[in-house]
Design a protein around this motif. Structure first.
Motif, PDB file in Angstrom:
ATOM      1  N   LEU A  11       0.862  -1.186   0.000  1.00 36.84           N
ATOM      2  CA  LEU A  11       0.000   0.000   0.000  1.00 36.84           C
ATOM      3  C   LEU A  11       0.892   1.227   0.000  1.00 36.84           C
ATOM      4  N   SER A  12       0.630   2.150  -0.915  1.00 40.82           N
ATOM      5  CA  SER A  12       1.394   3.404  -0.948  1.00 40.82           C
ATOM      6  C   SER A  12       0.443   4.560  -0.665  1.00 40.82           C
ATOM      7  N   VAL A  13       0.882   5.451   0.196  1.00 38.69           N
ATOM      8  CA  VAL A  13       0.039   6.567   0.629  1.00 38.69           C
ATOM      9  C   VAL A  13       0.878   7.841   0.631  1.00 38.69           C
ATOM     10  N   GLN A  14       0.273   8.909   0.212  1.00 39.56           N
ATOM     11  CA  GLN A  14       0.950  10.205   0.239  1.00 39.56           C
ATOM     12  C   GLN A  14       1.104  10.671   1.689  1.00 39.56           C
ATOM     13  N   GLU A  15       2.265  11.225   1.991  1.00 38.97           N
ATOM     14  CA  GLU A  15       2.504  11.754   3.340  1.00 38.97           C
ATOM     15  C   GLU A  15       1.404  12.747   3.724  1.00 38.97           C
ATOM     16  N   GLY A  16       0.905  12.592   4.923  1.00 38.93           N
ATOM     17  CA  GLY A  16      -0.143  13.478   5.404  1.00 38.93           C
ATOM     18  C   GLY A  16      -1.543  12.914   5.213  1.00 38.93           C
ATOM     19  N   ASP A  17      -1.683  11.959   4.278  1.00 39.73           N
ATOM     20  CA  ASP A  17      -2.978  11.327   4.075  1.00 39.73           C
ATOM     21  C   ASP A  17      -3.206  10.262   5.138  1.00 39.73           C
ATOM     22  N   ASN A  18      -4.442   9.780   5.194  1.00 44.64           N
ATOM     23  CA  ASN A  18      -4.768   8.674   6.090  1.00 44.64           C
ATOM     24  C   ASN A  18      -4.600   7.354   5.348  1.00 44.64           C
ATOM     25  N   SER A  19      -4.271   6.309   6.067  1.00 43.96           N
ATOM     26  CA  SER A  19      -4.146   4.986   5.456  1.00 43.96           C
ATOM     27  C   SER A  19      -5.016   3.992   6.215  1.00 43.96           C
ATOM     28  N   ILE A  20      -5.476   2.998   5.495  1.00 45.14           N
ATOM     29  CA  ILE A  20      -6.267   1.926   6.104  1.00 45.14           C
ATOM     30  C   ILE A  20      -5.697   0.595   5.648  1.00 45.14           C
ATOM     31  N   ILE A  21      -5.374  -0.245   6.603  1.00 43.37           N
ATOM     32  CA  ILE A  21      -4.876  -1.590   6.313  1.00 43.37           C
ATOM     33  C   ILE A  21      -5.915  -2.571   6.835  1.00 43.37           C
ATOM     34  N   ASN A  22      -6.282  -3.522   5.986  1.00 48.25           N
ATOM     35  CA  ASN A  22      -7.360  -4.436   6.322  1.00 48.25           C
ATOM     36  C   ASN A  22      -6.878  -5.859   6.538  1.00 48.25           C
ATOM     37  N   CYS A  23      -7.631  -6.585   7.345  1.00 52.92           N
ATOM     38  CA  CYS A  23      -7.270  -7.951   7.709  1.00 52.92           C
ATOM     39  C   CYS A  23      -8.554  -8.750   7.883  1.00 52.92           C
ATOM     40  N   ALA A  24      -8.534 -10.002   7.444  1.00 52.18           N
ATOM     41  CA  ALA A  24      -9.690 -10.877   7.619  1.00 52.18           C
ATOM     42  C   ALA A  24      -9.249 -12.118   8.381  1.00 52.18           C
ATOM     43  N   TYR A  25     -10.133 -12.643   9.210  1.00 54.46           N
ATOM     44  CA  TYR A  25      -9.801 -13.837   9.964  1.00 54.46           C
ATOM     45  C   TYR A  25     -10.922 -14.849   9.818  1.00 54.46           C
ATOM     46  N   SER A  26     -10.614 -16.099  10.154  1.00 56.18           N
ATOM     47  CA  SER A  26     -11.533 -17.179   9.790  1.00 56.18           C
ATOM     48  C   SER A  26     -12.452 -17.624  10.910  1.00 56.18           C
ATOM     49  N   ASN A  27     -12.056 -17.405  12.174  1.00 55.66           N
ATOM     50  CA  ASN A  27     -12.766 -18.030  13.286  1.00 55.66           C
ATOM     51  C   ASN A  27     -13.530 -17.002  14.096  1.00 55.66           C
ATOM     52  N   SER A  28     -14.847 -17.123  14.142  1.00 56.74           N
ATOM     53  CA  SER A  28     -15.659 -16.126  14.847  1.00 56.74           C
ATOM     54  C   SER A  28     -15.500 -16.214  16.359  1.00 56.74           C
ATOM     55  N   ALA A  29     -14.856 -17.266  16.857  1.00 57.35           N
ATOM     56  CA  ALA A  29     -14.631 -17.396  18.301  1.00 57.35           C
ATOM     57  C   ALA A  29     -13.413 -16.623  18.768  1.00 57.35           C
ATOM     58  N   SER A  30     -12.691 -16.014  17.840  1.00 61.83           N
ATOM     59  CA  SER A  30     -11.499 -15.254  18.210  1.00 61.83           C
ATOM     60  C   SER A  30     -11.855 -14.122  19.150  1.00 61.83           C
ATOM     61  N   ASP A  31     -11.024 -13.885  20.177  1.00 62.78           N
ATOM     62  CA  ASP A  31     -11.391 -12.828  21.110  1.00 62.78           C
ATOM     63  C   ASP A  31     -10.320 -11.790  21.346  1.00 62.78           C
ATOM     64  N   TYR A  32      -9.188 -11.911  20.679  1.00 61.01           N
ATOM     65  CA  TYR A  32      -8.131 -10.930  20.916  1.00 61.01           C
ATOM     66  C   TYR A  32      -7.402 -10.683  19.617  1.00 61.01           C
ATOM     67  N   PHE A  33      -7.201  -9.398  19.312  1.00 59.38           N
ATOM     68  CA  PHE A  33      -6.636  -9.003  18.018  1.00 59.38           C
ATOM     69  C   PHE A  33      -5.585  -7.934  18.251  1.00 59.38           C
ATOM     70  N   ILE A  34      -4.473  -8.045  17.544  1.00 55.09           N
ATOM     71  CA  ILE A  34      -3.369  -7.106  17.737  1.00 55.09           C
ATOM     72  C   ILE A  34      -2.833  -6.666  16.384  1.00 55.09           C
ATOM     73  N   TRP A  35      -2.408  -5.425  16.334  1.00 56.88           N
ATOM     74  CA  TRP A  35      -1.673  -4.914  15.174  1.00 56.88           C
ATOM     75  C   TRP A  35      -0.220  -4.669  15.567  1.00 56.88           C
ATOM     76  N   TYR A  36       0.676  -5.142  14.694  1.00 61.25           N
ATOM     77  CA  TYR A  36       2.104  -4.937  14.887  1.00 61.25           C
ATOM     78  C   TYR A  36       2.687  -4.195  13.689  1.00 61.25           C
ATOM     79  N   LYS A  37       3.744  -3.445  13.970  1.00 60.15           N
ATOM     80  CA  LYS A  37       4.507  -2.744  12.927  1.00 60.15           C
ATOM     81  C   LYS A  37       5.922  -3.306  12.929  1.00 60.15           C
ATOM     82  N   GLN A  38       6.431  -3.660  11.753  1.00 61.23           N
ATOM     83  CA  GLN A  38       7.796  -4.160  11.682  1.00 61.23           C
ATOM     84  C   GLN A  38       8.602  -3.324  10.696  1.00 61.23           C
ATOM     85  N   GLU A  39       9.585  -2.627  11.220  1.00 64.39           N
ATOM     86  CA  GLU A  39      10.510  -1.878  10.376  1.00 64.39           C
ATOM     87  C   GLU A  39      11.649  -2.791   9.949  1.00 64.39           C
ATOM     88  N   SER A  40      12.306  -2.389   8.884  1.00 71.17           N
ATOM     89  CA  SER A  40      13.358  -3.218   8.302  1.00 71.17           C
ATOM     90  C   SER A  40      14.454  -3.513   9.320  1.00 71.17           C
TER      91      SER A  40
END
Lengths: 111, 111
Positions: A11-40
């Motif tokens: 995903l490429s975004v212009q500086e200053g704009d907003n970005s949205i990253i999406n994720c889908a999961y398979s199990n409706s019983a899931s109860d905890y979700f985390i987002w991580y950022k990994q730099e090089s």
């Protein structure tokens, strides 16, 4: 089986704009979700989490939205900065005490 | 004041050798993990220890043996290294059921 997928590998975004990253999961019983950022060359860094009893949670410039009906999770980053360029992973606890990671979205901020 | 540390950061070795990676956390967490990240950035859990007790053992060759001498340390020993073991290995820690904090990673290259 249990799986986690991200919608876009890059995903490429212009500086200053907003970005949205999406994720889908398979199990409706899931109860905890985390987002991580990994730099090089670094390990994944915790950004924000949300439990299944919530639909939305906000941090500094970041918002996580959880739609349990369609099993969808998103990370919104407001007013993107060059330092936001990284690979972003969603991770889901399917109730078995381990995190299953998505494949990652590489976010590039264009100056 | 590093939270989760790993040594070494880089490890280059030949096939058939035995090597160890060390991990320490000073966050007071009760659970520690080892992950493997492949060349496509896919992160997969290998092992998890809670209070020195093995609680997650994914389908990993038994050439990989984790050892937890105490709650703050989780080491990974690998016997008879193979080319396919080349990857980045991450240690992480958490309070059980909460977000995991990752170390900087150990890049293992088997030649």
């Amino acid at each position: 089986g249990e799986s986690v997928g991200l919608h876009l590998p890059t995903l490429s975004v212009q500086e200053g704009d907003n970005s949205i990253i999406n994720c889908a999961y398979s199990n409706s019983a899931s109860d905890y979700f985390i987002w991580y950022k990994q730099e090089s060359g670094k390990g994944p860094q915790f950004i924000i989490d949300i439990r299944s009893n919530m639909d939305k949670r906000q941090g500094q410039r970041v918002t996580v939205l959880l739609n349990k009906t369609v099993k969808h999770l998103s990370l919104q980053i407001a007013a993107t900065q060059p330092g936001d360029s990284a690979v972003y992973f969603c991770a889901v606890d399917f109730g078995n005490e381990k995190l299953t990671f998505g494949t990652g979205t590489r976010l590039t901020i264009i100056p | 004041d590093t939270a989760v540390s790993q040594t070494p950061k880089y490890l280059v070795t030949q096939m058939g050798n035995d090597k160890s990676i060390k991990c320490e956390q000073n966050l007071g967490h009760d659970t520690m993990y080892w992950y493997k990240q492949d060349s496509k950035k896919f992160l997969k859990i290998m092992f998890s220890y809670n209070n020195k007790e093995l609680i997650i053992n994914e389908t990993v060759p038994n050439r990989f043996s984790p050892k937890s001498p105490d709650k703050a340390h989780l080491n990974l020993h690998i016997n008879s290294l193979e080319l396919g073991d080349s990857a980045v290995y991450f240690c992480a820690s958490s309070h059980r059921g909460y977000e995991q904090y990752f170390g900087p990673g150990t890049r293992l290259t088997v030649t």
